[in-house]
Design an enzyme around this catalytic site. Structure first.
Site, PDB file in Angstrom:
ATOM      1  N   HIS A   1      14.448  49.087   0.038  1.00  0.00           N
ATOM      2  CA  HIS A   1      13.195  48.002  -0.437  1.00  0.00           C
ATOM      3  C   HIS A   1      13.529  46.953   0.215  1.00  0.00           C
ATOM      4  CE1 HIS A   1      12.739  44.739  -3.731  1.00  0.00           C
ATOM      5  NE2 HIS A   1      13.010  44.533  -2.828  1.00  0.00           N
ATOM      6  N   CYS A   2      12.438  46.841   0.368  1.00  0.00           N
ATOM      7  CA  CYS A   2      11.744  45.717   2.318  1.00  0.00           C
ATOM      8  C   CYS A   2      12.209  43.979   1.085  1.00  0.00           C
ATOM      9  CB  CYS A   2      11.400  46.358   3.121  1.00  0.00           C
ATOM     10  SG  CYS A   2      10.837  45.184   4.083  1.00  0.00           S
ATOM     11  N   PRO A   3      12.949  42.898   1.740  1.00  0.00           N
ATOM     12  CA  PRO A   3      12.984  41.668   0.842  1.00  0.00           C
ATOM     13  C   PRO A   3      11.801  41.013   1.759  1.00  0.00           C
ATOM     14  CG  PRO A   3      14.101  41.710   2.378  1.00  0.00           C
ATOM     15  CD  PRO A   3      14.388  43.470   1.562  1.00  0.00           C
TER      16      PRO A   3
ATOM     17  N   GLY B   1       8.475  41.978  -0.337  1.00  0.00           N
ATOM     18  CA  GLY B   1       9.221  42.077  -1.991  1.00  0.00           C
ATOM     19  C   GLY B   1       8.967  43.378  -2.458  1.00  0.00           C
TER      20      GLY B   1
END
Length: 353
Positions: free
Chosen positions: A191-193, A196
């Site tokens: 999961h890449c912030p 998003g």
């Protein structure tokens, strides 16, 4: 993990027609469990909480329970905030670079100006489009399968499937549930912030293309920023250069101090364009280092036929590396290519989506 054979009580024998190879028996209630995949009653040889159905192959974890996630909304707001910050930064680099560089480039020749504008437009469109696809496209959902009833689930249909207590549906072996996105993602990498979103089967290629285009853009910005700032830098003025004395390291130290003071004093004469170019060089150079490291890591996992999460779960298992994994990932014609290079046909493991 326990592999349990299906069993059924006497009063249920009329409703379900089991194959002959399964033994029908009555056992104590505390020794039985129900398979979520096909609904059959399973005989457990021990009291372990995790068991695998001998008919459909589904894995049941009796100790897993759904937990209420109250921070999902805040994580969503955090990720969208990172997306907005990154978009603003990308637009600033594009617009600021064009505004600060164009007087220098067009002063050389009109051809150089048009060429620079074309390259800038191509890199900007490629970066923004790949970023938008990676951020707003679905990362991939697990396949829909029939489950819950013995007549509709054939033997081995749910092999190594688990049940997601958050989504309340089957989860394939290559699927992971993301607590930040609140959904199950097929071939989830991480999961890449900053986008998003999760990186999965649906947007992994767009994420790699975004990294490539962003690296190319930052390298081009760094080169053009250095080239332009050198052309508009005020001339250096040395006051005590002729009176330097000493020898060896002392002379070198005095010369370095004189050059440093000359550069520092000339910096006060720089225009706003010059300061923007210096900032663009520092920011783009630092960003491209992190992006290059991330891209090399991602390409290595693809070369291994893995994702980041599968790499973490298979520590000590090197797997089989294959260059065709990279070719298949980017949609290249690997079959014709491998005829001339047999070294690319050494493995059976694939990075499939």
């Amino acid at each position: 993990m326990i592999t349990a054979a299906p069993t059924i009580k006497h009063e249920e024998m009329i409703e379900v027609d089991l194959p002959k190879e399964h033994v029908i028996a009555s056992v104590a209630e505390d020794r039985e469990a129900t398979c979520w995949g096909c609904g059959l009653r399973l005989l457990l040889p021990s009291g372990g909480p995790i068991f695998k159905c001998g008919w459909c192959g589904a894995i049941t974890n009796q100790s897993a329970r759904k937990q209420e996630d109250r921070a999902l909304k805040w994580r969503w707001l955090r990720d969208r905030g990172f997306v907005c910050v990154l978009l603003v930064f990308i637009l600033f680099v594009i617009c600021g670079g064009v505004w600060a560089v164009y007087p220098v480039i067009f002063s050389i020749s009109q051809f150089c100006g048009i060429f620079h504008s074309t390259i800038t437009m191509v890199l900007a469109v490629a970066t923004i489009s790949s970023f938008s696809l990676a951020a707003f496209r679905s990362p991939g959902t697990p396949p829909n399968v029939l489950w819950g009833s013995y007549p509709v689930v054939e033997k081995g249909d749910l092999e190594n499937y688990t049940f997601c207590h958050y989504c309340s549906k089957p989860k394939s072996p290559r699927t992971h549930h993301c607590r930040s996105c609140g959904m199950c993602v097929l071939d989830m990498d991480h999961h890449c912030p900053f986008i998003g979103n999760c990186v999965g089967a649906g947007n992994h290629k767009h994420f790699i293309l975004f990294l490539i285009s962003a690296i190319a853009s930052t390298i081009y910005v760094s080169i053009m920023a250095v080239y332009s700032v050198l052309h508009m830098w005020p001339p250096l003025s040395f006051h005590d250069l002729g009176r330097l004395n000493g020898s060896g390291s002392r002379f070198g130290w005095n010369l370095s101090k004189e050059i440093f003071h000359a550069v520092l004093s000339s910096t006060t004469l720089l225009s706003i364009r010059g300061f923007i170019l210096i900032y663009l060089f520092i920011s783009s150079f630092s960003v491209q280092i992190g992006l290059i490291v991330l891209l090399c890591q991602q390409l290595w996992y693809i070369y291994e036929g893995k994702t980041y999460l599968s790499h973490l779960s298979s520590q000590g298992d090197d797997g089989e590396k294959d260059c065709q994994n990279l070719l298949r990932f980017f949609g290249c014609p690997s079959v014709a290519f491998s005829r001339h290079f047999p070294i690319f046909r050494t493995s059976r493991k694939r990075h499939e989506k």
